[in-house]
Structure formats: C-alpha cells, structure tokens
Design an enzyme around this catalytic site. Structure first.
Site, short mmCIF file in Angstrom:
data_model
loop_
_atom_site.label_atom_id
_atom_site.label_comp_id
_atom_site.label_asym_id
_atom_site.label_seq_id
_atom_site.Cartn_x
_atom_site.Cartn_y
_atom_site.Cartn_z
N HIS A 46 12.82 66.89 75.71
CA HIS A 46 12.64 66.86 77.16
C HIS A 46 11.19 67.13 77.52
O HIS A 46 10.60 66.43 78.35
CB HIS A 46 13.55 67.89 77.79
N GLU A 68 16.47 61.72 74.45
CA GLU A 68 17.02 62.80 75.22
C GLU A 68 18.46 62.50 75.64
O GLU A 68 19.33 63.35 75.56
CB GLU A 68 16.13 62.99 76.45
N ASN A 416 7.00 60.88 43.99
CA ASN A 416 7.15 60.54 42.59
C ASN A 416 8.40 61.18 42.00
O ASN A 416 9.17 60.52 41.29
CB ASN A 416 5.91 61.03 41.85
#
Lengths: 680, 149
Positions: A46, A68, A416
């Site tokens: 918000h 939101e 990796n």
C-alpha cells in the site's frame, strides 16, 4: 513540482518496503495463516503504491495497485495463500525491484508489467486455477457458507450471536468507493447513514474515526445486523453516489466462533450491552491496535549514509583524537587543574564517539544474505528441485565496502549450488538422501578474516569429469591430470572457461561464472577454495579480509615499538623464567601446560633495534593457528584495545608477518601482527 | 581564468636534497607535511623508513637520500615529507627542504647528460636550467618502483 529532492528518499524507502515484502512473504509461505504477516505485506504494498503514485511512476503504481488488491483478497480470505499465488506476487515484486533500480539509475522506472498485472488480475477474478481455491469459491456461491473478512473478538461474537437468535441476519458489507471520489469521508457518512437505517452496525474496518479522517483506501467493510435481504442492502448502498461496488456476504456465527482465538476476558463481562456501545468499544480497540502497528514499523527506520561521508567522518575523528592527545599533554605540562579536567571529559566523550563511528561502518552480512532465500526459492521452483536454504551467522559484521562487493559472487555460488549441486528430488531419493536438499550459507569471524561458507549436500564434484574437461579445454595436461590432488582438481572449476554442467541452463554455467567469482573475491583481498566429496556435497569457502573493520587486539611493546596482536589468535599471556626455556634442535621451547611450545622472539623476527636489556623473566603471548601453538616473546603487555584495521596501502604489499596497521589513540601507527604467518 | 591551450608550461614542486634541487610534477603532489613520528616497518627495503598517519590514512615514507644512495642526514626543522600519489599508490618522500612551486617551460627541459652517474640516472627525466638554478626533474614511477631494482 520539484521531485528530485524526494527521489532519494523514495528509492530508499521503496527498497525497504520491497525487502520487507520479500521477507514477510517467505515467512508466509511457511505460516500461511498468519494474518499479521499478510497485513505487513499489505501495508508495504500500500505504501509503495502511494509513494509511486505521488512520484508519478505509473507503471509501479498500477502494479502495486493490483498487488494490493490480491493481497487484500488474501487478507480477507477471498483467495487462499498458495505457492502459485506467491510466485505471481514475487514476480510482481521482481518487477518493482527492477523499476526501482531503473529509477535509481536515473531512468523513468518504466517497464512492461502487463504480464504480472494480468496474472494478478486473473487471481482477482479467480481464474488462476487453484484447486483449493476454486472449490472454496464454489462453496461460497452455492451453499452460502460464510467466509469472514474480519476478525471478531469474543464480545462482538456474543452480540452477533444474540442478534442472530432474535432473527436478525448478519452481513459483511464491503463498499468500494470510486477512486476518483473527492470527498470520501462524506460518502462514508452517507453509507453509514443508509446502513444505520436498515439495521445496526456492529463493526467497521477501518474504524469509524479512520474513515472519517479518510485514512483508508477506496474500500471499507462494515458488519451489520439487519432483517433486510442481501439484495436490498446492496441496492440501498449503491444509491449513494460515487460508490463503485458493494458486496454483501452473509456471516455465520458458528464459523466465527471457530475462527476466533483471541479472547479478551474483560470484554466478556458486558454481555447485554446494545450494539451501539459495542461499536464504540470496538472503535477504541481497533485504533489501539493501529497505534501498536505503527510503532512496529517505525522502529525499523534507518538512515542511509554515503560511505564516503563515513570515511571522511572517520578520518576527521582520528585527527581529533590526535589533537586530544596533544591537549592532554599540554594540560599536563601546564599543570592547569581546570584544563586537565576539561580534557579528561573530552577524552571520555571522544571515546564514546569513537565506538559509535567505528561501528557505523560495520554492516551485518544479513544485508546481503536477506535476498537469498527468495532467490533460492524461485530458482528451485524453476528447476523443480526441493531446496532448503539455511542461513547461519547473518549477524556477522563486515565492513560496508566488502558487503557491497560480495553480493554478486555469492549469488553466483548459490546459483551454482542450486543448479549443479543439489540433485533432482527423484535422484536424491534414489541415492537415499532426503528429498529436500539443503544449502547452508554460513558466515563467521576467525582471526583477521571473515569466512563465508556455502555448503550443499548435493552431488559433489566428480573428479574424473572435471579432470577430463580440464584436459579437453587445455587447462591442464594429461600428465598433470593424474598428479594433481583431488583438491587441486576441484579448484580447477574456478578457472576461466570451465563448465561441467551437461546442459547449459539459464541459471548458471556458461563457464564464465566461477572465475569471475574468484576474481572478484581476490580483488577484495580474499581467497576462495572448493572442497567436495562425491555424493556428499560441495563446500565453497570464501575467506575475506577484515579490511577497515574493527578488531580486538592486545597491544604489546617490543623494545620501544608497539605491535598489535589480534585477540582471536591469542590463547593467553604467560610469563616464564629464562631458566625454563629448553632447546629442541636449536629451537627454544617452553613447557606450556604440559605442551611443548616453540617460542619466537619478536625482537629478532622484526629486527627491532635493541635498547632495553631483558631480565630473568620473559613475557610471552601464546598464539594459535589451528591446533598449533607458539609463544611470542615481547617486552611488555600494554593492554587490550579495539582498533580499526587499516591497510598499509598499495605501495607496501605483502610485508612479512604484518597484516595491516592501526592508528593508536596518540595518533601513532602500530603494526598488526599476522599470527598465521608466524606459525608454519 | 584564461585556458592555456598550448600548455607548454609545467608546474613543479621544487625541493632540495643534498644541496641539489629537484623538481616533481605538481599533479602528483598531494601535500607537503612537516616531518613527524613514523613507525618502522620490518622486512622492507632500507629506504622505506616506515609508515605515518596522515589524517587517518596510513602512508609509507621513503627517504630519498637513502633511495638515491647519498649519505643520510639528521631530520631537522626544515625536513619535509612530500606526499605524492601515482596510480593508486600514495607515498611520502622525505626531502631536506621543500622550497618552491614554479612553472617551467617544457621546451627548456634537456635530457640528462650521460656522463653523470649511472644508477641515479634512471630516476631522472631531465634537467632544467632557470637563471642560475639547475633543477633535476624526477621520474616518480621509477622512484616508487622498488621491485625492479
């Protein structure tokens, strides 16, 4: 409006909020019912929306707006929190992050976010296929089983229960005001007016005060007891202008009771109070809750300072310390009482100031580590692997400059491990390992270094495969292949032009990765090594110098020179009689707690000009490297001190047994002894 | 300030050492400091006297007399440390006295006659005669480079 001055604040705050979203979302994945966390995420989203809209970054505002909405749905129980949903939210957050980065780099923060927005919209309209989700919505539609939006306390439930017994129906009415509405408070008033004519309002979220002060977005929820039907309520409320949408959901008291786990005993007492008083009561409660929430967010506020300013501050401060020393001396010479007292007071203040300045530069490695859980999560989902990332020692502090540099190499190594290290779940099961792989990221201080270890319990490195590849690529010769130790072979994967992955994936392995990692770490003055055991796992060990960090040292005097010995290498100090020294092959040794410990004269090692004759006693500092001990002979112990480790500069590199220098309180330079170099 | 497009001039810092005058390109000079306490560093070439604390930064100092292999002298009131910076290295040079900053005409720089010395010649970029003064222009990179000795 001139926005540039706010831009920096905006960027920093956005990053803070994005990070907090990330953290909370990850927590949520493990604890999906934690309303507190959802609220936290919702608040961040918000705020982001508000900020970006104010600053005119529309893409960002649009995206956060959709986010939101979805989060709000989650909060209100409309959608079930699932990994799929989380993926989409994360995708949105990734977009946000790159937009913020683009803004920070001077761009306009524009990005094509339509994919994320569409997906979020799909969730909103319930189109994302989610087994549990669809069944639930269906249930709501068909059987009118209530799903509650709000939390009710015991007292409210009691009131609702009584209303229900008297034949009233309970509804939750969600009202959406049009976003372009100017006088929201007025509309709220009108809605309340309408609702109060129909029945009694039990509760509203946000609270009435907040609504009156327009401290809400475009939506609020009211719980009402009434005789009217759902349709009637909807129609009546819709008559108020500028209302976009009204949804009415019936509420079942029995469900509420199940959900409710927060009993507040004092409110239990007043059972027969009219709904109006209840409302009053609730207002207080909810506003109280809001203030506590605000406190929590406030406590995490930080200011970001340019590192150059900190450097400047540090150097200025050291100047001050030197002058303080001079003042001290002058005061002593003049023997002026008042001056001496003032100087002494100033000394205390500067001491405190020193510790503040010193710690300011240190940042916990958490600053780097905290983005990894999300990264590992999304990578493992992408690859269809199950991986648990365990982080240890995130509070370990490192100098800010090192922190800034170490992020990318770590990302690379983790990628990796995820890509090459951990096997697919089926393969792991076949090997008799737990289905879920573990990657451990561990940071700790040791000696003059900070170590970061990345350990996975994956496939390990196949010596043969690496060796053959290295020969193929011309990195080593055929003969070398058999002579090199396992460790030497494993470390070949850090050389350039190397990739052992059978498949080249997006995540790692174009053979350019690990040597870049190695170069970066070496440019920081650190080292990296690989340890591996086939089918057990691989460990990357990164050793980083504590450049410009604070360490505890023991200051000693060798003849007239001062040296600092890192406390981490010291076991203890001991004083021996000269007659207690024995010789083993010309090497003087002492018997230290039943162990034969060689002793080394710092005066000889450092060729310190001899001005003081020794006496019958020798003072030694017992140091350690691994399980080996040695005694350093010094002339006197000065004491323990916290010092700033400084390098000798780029001109003097690799001075034997000296790891750096520090500036003492009197402004003089003391060298720091590298104990590791003294013990072979 | 008018920009001199044909910059034939060079600003130099002039200092004296063993009764001779030397010049260093001012671009490389960070500051000039009085002689101050220094800390000896073991196992370094003998001309590196040690390190000093210059406003919180640790800087190695080189005794130019030792570097040029002329007899050492006591440090006194006039002794100065010229802090120079080159590439990413910052080093202090101990000199007998720092005298002047002056402009020299690049065209007047002559190469060092071959006959004078052999070793020291490496450090020298050329000589400049200004009125009755002879300035020896130093090659800083040679002075700082101790590995190639």
């Amino acid at each position: 409006m001139e926005m540039s001055q706010y831009l920096e604040v905006f960027i920093e705050e956005s990053r803070e909020h994005i990070q907090s979203c990330n953290e909370n979302l990850l927590k949520l994945e493990n604890d999906p019912d934690n309303l507190e966390l959802i609220n936290e995420v919702f608040r961040s989203a918000h705020t982001l929306k508000g900020m970006s809209a104010t600053m005119g970054f529309e893409d960002m505002a649009n995206l956060t707006h959709q986010m939101e909405n979805v989060l709000d749905g989650v909060r209100n129980g409309k959608y079930k929190f699932s990994s799929e949903l989380l993926d989409i939210i994360f995708m949105a957050i990734d977009h946000l992050e790159s937009m913020v980065n683009s803004i920070a780099a001077g761009g306009e923060g524009k990005e094509d976010v339509s994919d994320a927005i569409n997906k979020l919209k799909m969730i909103e309209s319930g189109k994302i296929v989610n087994q549990s989700d669809t069944t639930q919505t269906a249930e709501i539609d068909q059987a009118n089983i209530s799903k509650t939006n709000l939390n009710y306390d015991q007292f409210e439930i009691t009131v609702l229960e009584q209303a229900n017994e008297q034949g009233y129906k309970v509804y939750e009415v969600s009202i959406f005001i049009r976003p372009d509405c100017l006088l929201k408070a007025a509309r709220v008033y009108m809605v309340f007016d309408v609702l109060e004519k129909i029945g009694d309002i039990i509760k509203s979220v946000p609270s009435v005060e907040q609504l009156e002060e327009e401290q809400f977005d475009n939506e609020f929820v009211v719980t009402i007891v009434t005789h009217d039907s759902m349709e009637d309520i909807e129609k009546k409320v819709m008559k108020v202008s500028e209302i976009e949408k009204v949804t009415v959901v019936p509420l079942k008291i029995s469900d509420l009771k199940k959900m409710n786990n927060e009993d507040s005993p004092d409110e239990n007492i007043e059972k027969n109070v009219s709904p109006h008083v209840v409302e009053q009561k609730k207002k207080e409660a909810s506003s109280a809750r809001d203030t506590t929430d605000k406190k929590i967010t406030l406590s995490n506020k930080t200011i970001r300072v340019n590192i150059e300013r900190l450097d400047a501050l540090m150097n200025l401060f050291e100047e001050l310390v030197i002058d303080r020393g001079r003042l001290d001396q002058i005061a002593k010479e003049l023997n002026h009482q008042e001056l001496s007292e003032t100087v002494e007071k100033m000394s205390r203040v500067t001491n405190d100031l020193q510790s503040v300045v010193l710690t300011m530069r240190m940042v916990p490695v958490e600053a780097v580590f905290n983005r990894f859980p999300k990264m590992v999560r999304s990578l493992s989902r992408e690859l269809g692997k199950k991986i648990h990332l365990q982080i240890i020692g995130q509070e370990t502090e490192l100098d800010r400059t090192v922190i800034d540099e170490i992020g990318d190499p770590l990302v690379h190594l983790l990628r990796n491990s995820v890509d090459h290290g951990i096997e697919m779940p089926e393969e792991r099961l076949r090997k008799g390992k737990p289905e879920e792989g573990t990657i451990q990221l561990k940071a700790y201080h040791s000696g003059n270094h900070v170590f970061i270890e990345i350990t996975d319990d994956g496939a390990g490195i196949n010596r043969e495969k690496v060796a053959r590849k290295a020969v193929e690529k011309g990195i080593i010769t055929e003969e070398q292949m058999n002579q090199l130790t396992d460790k030497e072979i494993f470390n070949l994967i850090l050389t350039s032009g190397f990739s052992t992955a059978d498949k080249i994936s997006d995540i790692s392995g174009r053979g350019v990765g690990l040597d870049v990692v190695k170069n970066t770490i070496e440019s920081l003055g650190g080292t990296i090594s690989v340890h591996s055991e086939e089918n057990v796992g691989t460990t990357f060990l990164i050793q980083l110098p504590l450049t410009l960090s604070i360490i505890s040292v023991m200051l000693v005097e060798v003849q007239k020179e001062k040296y600092a010995i890192p406390l981490t290498s010291i076991i203890e100090t001991a004083i021996f009689k000269k007659s207690e020294i024995y010789y083993a092959h010309e090497q003087p040794v002492i018997d230290f707690r039943g162990k034969v410990v060689p002793i080394l004269s710092l005066q000889e090692i450092f060729q310190v000009p001899k001005v003081i004759e020794g006496n019958d006693y020798i003072s030694t500092v017992i140091i350690r490297k691994g399980d080996k001990l040695a005694g350093l002979v010094v002339d006197s112990f000065i004491g323990q001190e916290e010092i700033v480790l400084k390098s000798l500069g780029n001109y003097l590199t690799n001075v034997f047994a000296i790891s750096g220098a520090t500036i003492l309180g009197d402004g003089q330079v003391a060298l720091i002894i590298d104990c590791n170099a003294l013990i072979k | 300030m008018p920009v001199q497009t044909e910059a034939k001039e060079q600003k130099v810092v002039v200092f004296s050492l063993n009764q001779k005058e030397y010049a260093l390109d001012v671009q490389h000079v960070v500051s000039i400091e009085k002689m101050q306490h220094f800390t000896r560093v073991p196992h370094v070439p003998n001309y590196i006297k040690g390190v000093i604390n210059l406003r919180g930064v640790i800087i190695p100092i080189i005794d130019l007399r030792t570097r040029f292999q002329v007899e050492a002298a006591e440090y006194n009131q006039n002794t100065r440390i010229i802090i120079v910076s080159m590439a990413d290295k910052e080093v202090g040079l101990i000199v007998d006295e720092a005298n002047d900053v002056m402009n020299i005409d690049l065209d007047t720089i002559e190469s060092q006659p071959d006959v004078i010395g052999t070793e020291r010649q490496n450090y020298i970029a050329g000589v400049v005669k200004i009125q009755d003064r002879l300035l020896i222009l130093l090659k800083l990179e040679k002075i700082l480079n101790f590995q190639e000795d």
